[in-house]
Scaffold this motif. Structure first.
Motif, PDB file in Angstrom:
ATOM      1  N   TYR A  38       0.802  -1.222   0.000  1.00 48.36           N
ATOM      2  CA  TYR A  38       0.000   0.000   0.000  1.00 48.36           C
ATOM      3  C   TYR A  38       0.836   1.273   0.000  1.00 48.36           C
ATOM      4  CZ  TYR A  38      -3.082   3.743   1.486  1.00 48.36           C
ATOM      5  OH  TYR A  38      -3.746   4.944   1.550  1.00 48.36           O
ATOM      6  N   GLN A  39       1.849   1.353   0.842  1.00 45.58           N
ATOM      7  CA  GLN A  39       2.612   2.605   0.954  1.00 45.58           C
ATOM      8  C   GLN A  39       3.254   2.982  -0.371  1.00 45.58           C
ATOM      9  OE1 GLN A  39       4.802   3.234   4.594  1.00 45.58           O
ATOM     10  NE2 GLN A  39       6.488   4.186   3.512  1.00 45.58           N
ATOM     11  N   ASP A  54      -5.386  12.988   2.352  1.00 40.98           N
ATOM     12  CA  ASP A  54      -5.244  11.750   3.113  1.00 40.98           C
ATOM     13  C   ASP A  54      -6.115  11.861   4.354  1.00 40.98           C
ATOM     14  OD1 ASP A  54      -3.925   9.152   3.312  1.00 40.98           O
ATOM     15  OD2 ASP A  54      -3.018   9.958   5.134  1.00 40.98           O
ATOM     16  N   THR A 117      -6.949   9.430  -0.276  1.00 42.66           N
ATOM     17  CA  THR A 117      -6.375   8.175   0.213  1.00 42.66           C
ATOM     18  C   THR A 117      -6.677   8.009   1.697  1.00 42.66           C
ATOM     19  OG1 THR A 117      -4.236   9.251   0.679  1.00 42.66           O
ATOM     20  CG2 THR A 117      -4.499   8.203  -1.480  1.00 42.66           C
ATOM     21  N   ARG A 119      -5.443   5.009   4.932  1.00 43.46           N
ATOM     22  CA  ARG A 119      -4.957   3.705   5.379  1.00 43.46           C
ATOM     23  C   ARG A 119      -5.596   3.380   6.718  1.00 43.46           C
ATOM     24  NH1 ARG A 119      -0.923   1.603   8.716  1.00 43.46           N
ATOM     25  NH2 ARG A 119       0.073  -0.332   7.980  1.00 43.46           N
ATOM     26  N   HIS A 120      -6.366   2.305   6.741  1.00 44.48           N
ATOM     27  CA  HIS A 120      -7.027   1.800   7.937  1.00 44.48           C
ATOM     28  C   HIS A 120      -7.974   2.830   8.562  1.00 44.48           C
ATOM     29  CE1 HIS A 120      -3.453  -1.212   8.508  1.00 44.48           C
ATOM     30  NE2 HIS A 120      -4.063  -1.335   7.334  1.00 44.48           N
ATOM     31  N   SER A 141      -7.530   3.090  -0.884  1.00 42.37           N
ATOM     32  CA  SER A 141      -7.503   2.850   0.554  1.00 42.37           C
ATOM     33  C   SER A 141      -7.179   1.390   0.877  1.00 42.37           C
ATOM     34  CB  SER A 141      -8.857   3.204   1.168  1.00 42.37           C
ATOM     35  OG  SER A 141      -8.910   2.929   2.547  1.00 42.37           O
ATOM     36  N   GLN A 142      -6.345   1.198   1.912  1.00 39.35           N
ATOM     37  CA  GLN A 142      -6.193  -0.115   2.526  1.00 39.35           C
ATOM     38  C   GLN A 142      -6.990  -0.108   3.816  1.00 39.35           C
ATOM     39  OE1 GLN A 142      -2.338  -2.284   2.810  1.00 39.35           O
ATOM     40  NE2 GLN A 142      -2.661  -2.154   5.021  1.00 39.35           N
ATOM     41  N   ARG A 244      -7.047  -7.783   5.754  1.00 38.23           N
ATOM     42  CA  ARG A 244      -6.861  -6.511   5.061  1.00 38.23           C
ATOM     43  C   ARG A 244      -7.506  -6.569   3.675  1.00 38.23           C
ATOM     44  NH1 ARG A 244      -5.701  -5.413   9.485  1.00 38.23           N
ATOM     45  NH2 ARG A 244      -3.702  -4.707  10.340  1.00 38.23           N
TER      46      ARG A 244
END
Length: 253
Positions: A38-39, A54, A117, A119-120, A141-142, A244
């Motif tokens: 993801y990163q 973000d 974006t 993440r989590h 998105s993760q 995930r």
């Protein structure tokens, strides 16, 4: 030799859990990473954007590693300790940090960004994401999937309902994205192995990821922690499985 139970839980109960950096767990716990990276993938998308947002950036650790920052770069976060840390990391990169309570509406105009974006995220407000995306813009998105690390959750809280175990299912994310008018162009899910090598790692994890065992304290769960400490010393690492999924959705032109 592993240190005593009291030494481990005292240390883990006092160390700072600000930000979203898990390096304190190096050598004490391991977690497999999803194959999609993801990163790296997020950084590639930020490099091509003209205006990016973000959401729920945490301490800014993931975003700060983006190799290129677009001309308009914004992040949101709600937790005060994270706000301070993210400000220190992101401002030198030219990323504006906005204190936001993670409830709709997002504090931005319609069609403000060509990339969003996250993440989590704790919760995804799909209608708001669709609103702030420009036509042709993308949400990337993760997210944490269903029953993630539930071996830990159920060790402390007991068996969870099927409804709870199915929460945050990627199929539901697809339906919600489509209901908001977005087209899902990528959706992938993986289950990954996590290992805790000592009881301090478990304490630190539960203090940091506060929604796993709400209201967790060492004193409240001392008996269960002591029992788990004995189990780890006898049988080896406590094994759990993270869930995930990656979702990418585009707003029609």
């Amino acid at each position: 030799m592993m240190r005593s139970f009291e030494e481990l839980v005292t240390e883990a109960g006092s160390v700072s859990v600000d930000g979203w950096d898990f390096s304190w767990l190096d050598g004490r716990a391991t977690e497999q990473r999803p194959s999609w990276g993801y990163q790296r993938a997020m950084g590639e998308r930020w490099a091509c954007a003209s205006a990016a947002l973000d959401i729920q950036t945490g301490g800014g650790e993931v975003l700060a590693a983006a190799p290129v920052v677009p001309p308009v770069a914004v992040a949101t976060e709600s937790w005060p300790p994270n706000l301070a840390k993210a400000t220190r990391l992101l401002h030198p990169r030219g990323i504006v940090l906005v204190a936001d309570q993670d409830d709709p509406p997002l504090p931005f105009a319609d069609a403000a960004f060509d990339l969003v974006t996250s993440r989590h995220p704790v919760q995804t407000w799909w209608d708001e994401i669709a609103r702030v995306l420009a036509p042709g813009g993308t949400y990337f998105s993760q997210q944490v999937g269903p029953a993630s690390v539930f071996e830990v959750v159920e060790y402390f809280l007991g068996p969870q309902s099927e409804e709870s175990r199915r929460g945050r299912h990627p199929d539901d994310a697809r339906k919600a994205a489509e209901a908001a008018g977005l087209e899902v162009v990528d959706l992938r899910a993986e289950t990954l192995r996590t290992e805790f090598f000592d009881i301090g790692a478990v304490v630190y994890f539960l203090r940091k990821v506060i929604w796993m065992v709400p209201g967790f304290t060492v004193e409240q769960y001392r008996d269960r922690l002591s029992e788990l400490d004995r189990q780890i010393r006898r049988d080896g690492p406590f094994v759990a499985h993270t869930s995930r999924f990656l979702i990418e959705a585009r707003k029609p032109v």
